[in-house]
Scaffold this active site. Structure first.
Site, PDB file in Angstrom:
ATOM      1  CB  SER A   1      -8.256   0.413   5.738  1.00  0.00           C
ATOM      2  OG  SER A   1      -8.992   1.604   5.767  1.00  0.00           O
TER       3      SER A   1
ATOM      4  CB  SER B   1      -8.094   3.303   2.852  1.00  0.00           C
ATOM      5  OG  SER B   1      -7.227   2.714   3.819  1.00  0.00           O
TER       6      SER B   1
ATOM      7  CE  LYS C   1      -3.893   1.907   2.699  1.00  0.00           C
ATOM      8  NZ  LYS C   1      -4.720   1.689   3.924  1.00  0.00           N
TER       9      LYS C   1
END
Lengths: 476, 89
Positions: free
Chosen positions: A173, A149, A74
Site C-alpha cells: 500500500s 491503499s 494517511k
C-alpha cells in the site's frame, strides 16, 4: 522569491532564517487549495493547527531534522484532536484522544503536519476507490487510479502539494501507489517503525513508511520516524543509522538478483522496458545483476489474502458501535452490533467474511495454518537468495495505473496489482519503489528493490543511483 | 454465507449476500493453490517477529472520561458505556 521545494532545502532555509516555517506552510496550503479540488488527496486539511505549529517553530527555531517541513499523513494514523477516519463511515466522526508514535516523532523532528490523506477504507484496497469519501485521482492522468491503499499520500507528494507524506503498508500500500504516481515509497523492515496509533489491519504485516520525491528526502523522513517504542512490543531495538549517509551513486560490489521466472506472467511490455532501464542504471553505478529464483513467490498473493484477512477480521471486531465510531440504533445489543457493522464498505465486509471463514472451526488448519507455513517458505526463499545477492529487483507493479472503475467489481484482478509487493510484507523485509521511467502514454513505472532485514541503507543508496540516472519529470 | 456473517456479526443485504457468495468462491478457489504446497518441512506457524517480554508494571493510561467521550453513548458520571438492555428485554 520562490520557496524551496524539497524537505532538505526547506529545513536548511528555515534553519538559516531565509524562509519561515509559516511561509512554507502557507505555500503548501495554497498548493493544496489550487490542485486538490481535482485530485482529492486530502480528507482533512488542518490549516489552523499547521499554521500554529509553524509559528511556534519560527519562534523557537529548534535544531531539528525536519524543521518547518510540511508532512501529510494517511488518515489511518491517529492524530490527537484531529479527525481520523481511516477512509471509513464507521469512523467519520472519530477524533482520537492520542497521537500515533510517528506523529510524536514528527513533532520532535520539527515537521508540520498539514493534513490527513485519503485511503481505501481501513487500508483495504489497491486503488483508493474503496474510500467511503470518494476516490483520489492520479495526477499523471486524472481518469486513472493513484494506486492504494495510501493513494492520497502518494498524490499529495506527486502533485507537489507537500514534499513528504506517510502511508502504511500491509501488502504493498505504499510501494504500489508510489510506483503508479512516480514518487519514492518505502516499506520498512517489520518492527523498524512503531505501529502504536496506526489503526490496525493485519498486525503481523502492517508497517508505516515514507513517501518523497527524492531519496534524500525519503531517507530524512525515515530517520525521523524509525526506532524502538515500548508501546509496540514488535518494534525493533536495532540502532537507527543515518540513512542519508553514503548517497554517493557508487554501488560497486553490490549484487542485485532478478527472479526472471516471475517476469513472464502478466508484466506489460512497457513496464518491462522501464524495469530493464532501471537494472541498467544499477549496473552503470557498479552493481552486478544476476538471475535468482524465488520458487514460492507466486504464492504470495493467495497467502497474503488468507493471512491478512484473518488478522483483519480479528482487528476489526473492535468496531461494534459501543466504544467508538458511529452506532446504528437497535432494540437490542445484538441489533446494535449488526447494524453498526453494516456501515462497513463492501471491500471491508468481503475481507472480514474471508478472514472469519479461514479462522472458523474446521477450516483453520486447512487455510490459516497452511498459509502461515507457506509464508515461512516464502521467507526461506529470500533467506536463500540473500546468501548470493544483496538486493532483489522486480517491477513494483505488473501494469501502470489503471482506469477508475476498471477493477472495482473484480476483487481478484484488483488483488493482482500487489503480485510483486506482498512477499516483502509476508517475509518482514524492507522494500523500496523508485521511479524508473514513463510508459509511452506518460504513466510512471516503479522499480522495486527488496533487502535483508534492517538493510534500508542499501535500498536508499540504490534508489539514489537510479534517480540520478533516470530523472523522471514531475506530474505538476 | 449466513453462518460466516453471523460469526462476524455482519448484516449483509440480499444483494451483498448474492454478490459476495460468488466473489468469495472465486477468491477461495484462487487461494486453493496454497493447499497444493508441500509444507512437511515447516513445523508450525512461525512467530511473526521476535516478541519480547516486558515487566508487568502499571503505567499511566488515558483518563476514563476521555475514553468515554469517544463512545456513541456513555454515562460520564457513572463511568460506563451505555448499550440497549441485554437481559430481560
Amino acid at each position: 522569491m520562490s520557496l524551496p521545494e524539497t524537505a532538505c532545502e526547506i529545513r536548511a532555509a528555515v534553519a538559516a532564517g531565509t524562509a519561515s516555517a509559516v511561509e512554507v506552510c502557507r505555500d503548501a496550503l495554497s498548493r493544496i487549495a489550487r490542485t486538490d479540488a481535482r485530485l482529492h488527496a486530502f480528507l482533512h486539511v488542518d490549516e489552523a493547527g499547521a499554521l500554529a505549529r509553524a509559528a511556534e517553530l519560527d519562534r523557537e527555531r529548534p535544531d531539528a531534522p525536519l524543521l518547518g517541513v510540511p508532512v501529510a499523513l494517511k488518515d489511518n494514523i491517529c492524530t490527537a484532536g484531529v479527525r481520523t477516519t481511516a477512509g471509513s463511515r464507521v469512523l467519520e466522526r472519530y477524533v482520537p484522544p492520542y497521537s500515533a508514535a510517528v506523529v510524536e516523532r514528527l513533532h520532535r523532528a520539527g515537521a508540520v503536519v498539514i493534513g490527513k490523506t485519503n485511503c481505501d477504507e481501513f487500508a483495504m484496497g489497491s486503488s483508493t476507490e474503496h474510500s467511503a469519501f470518494g476516490p483520489t485521482r492520479n495526477p499523471w492522468a486524472e481518469d486513472r487510479i493513484p494506486g492504494g491503499s495510501s493513494g492520497g499520500s502518494a498524490v499529495a507528494v506527486a502533485a507537489g502539494m507537500v514534499p513528504l507524506a506517510l502511508g502504511s503498508e500491509t501488502g504493498g500500500s505504499i510501494r504500489q501507489p508510489a510506483a503508479l504516481c512516480g514518487v519514492l515509497g518505502l516499506k520498512p523492515t517489520y518492527g523498524r517503525v512503531s505501529r502504536y496509533g496506526l489503526i490496525a489491519f493485519g498486525s503481523s504485516l502492517d508497517q508505516i513508511g515514507p513517501f518523497a520525491r527524492s531519496t534524500r528526502d525519503l531517507a530524512a523522513l525515515f530517520g525521523a520516524i524509525a526506532g524502538a517504542d515500548p508501546r509496540d512490543a514488535t518494534s525493533a531495538q536495532e540502532p537507527v543509522p543515518d540513512y542519508t549517509a553514503r548517497l554517493d551513486g557508487d554501488l560497486s560490489g553490490l549484487r542485485v538478483g532478478v527472479p526472471r521466472d516471475l517476469l513472464s506472467a502478466g508484466v506489460e511490455p512497457d513496464v518491462r522496458s522501464a524495469f530493464d532501464a532501471g537494472l541498467s542504471a544499477l549496473e552503470a553505478a557498479g552493481a552486478v545483476v544476476r538471475d535468482i529464483v524465488l520458487p514460492h513467490a507466486p504464492l504470495a498473493i493467495p497467502v497474503y489474502y488468507l493471512v491478512a484477512n484473518a488478522e483483519a477480521s480479528s482487528n476489526l471486531a473492535r468496531f461494534d458501535g459501543v466504544r467508538y465510531g458511529t452506532r446504528a440504533d437497535g432494540a437490542s445489543l445484538h441489533d446494535v452490533y449488526y447494524r453498526s457493522r453494516a456501515r462497513f464498505g463492501a471491500e471491508v465486509k468481503r475481507r472480514i467474511m474471508i478472514g472469519t471463514f479461514v479462522l472458523s472451526a474446521g477450516y483453520y488448519d486447512a487455510y490459516y495454518v497452511k498459509a502461515q507455513k507457506v509464508r515461512a517458505l516464502i521467507r526461506q526463499d529470500y533467506d536463500a537468495a540473500f546468501r548470493d545477492v544483496d538486493l532483489v529487483a522486480l517491477p513494483t507493479t505488473p501494469t501502470p495505473a489503471f482506469k477508475l472503475g476498471e477493477r472495482t467489481e473484480d476483487p481478484l484482478q484488483m488483488y493482482l496489482s500487489d503480485v510483486f509487493t506482498a512477499a516483502a510484507n509476508l517475509a518482514g523485509l524492507p522494500a523500496i519503489s523508485v521511479p524508473c521511467g514513463l510508459t509511452p502514454e506518460r504513466l510512471p513505472v516503479g522499480l522495486q528493490l527488496t533487502a535483508r532485514p534492517f538493510d534500508e541503507p542499501s535500498l536508499f543508496r540504490s534508489a539514489h543511483a537510479v534517480e540520478t540516472r533516470i530523472p523522471v519529470p514531475r506530474a505538476y | 454465507m449466513e453462518r460466516i456473517a453471523t460469526l462476524a456479526r455482519l448484516e449483509l443485504t440480499p444483494d451483498e449476500t448474492a454478490r459476495f457468495a460468488q466473489q468469495l468462491t472465486a477468491i477461495l478457489a484462487y487461494a486453493d493453490q496454497v493447499q497444493q504446497v508441500d509444507t512437511s518441512a515447516v513445523a508450525a506457524p512461525p512467530a511473526p517477529a521476535d516478541s519480547r517480554m516486558r515487566d508487568d508494571a502499571p503505567v499511566p493510561s488515558l483518563d476514563r472520561n476521555v475514553i468515554l467521550e469517544q463512545a456513541p453513548a456513555a454515562d460520564q458520571t457513572a463511568g460506563l458505556f451505555k448499550v440497549p438492555r441485554v437481559i430481560g428485554s
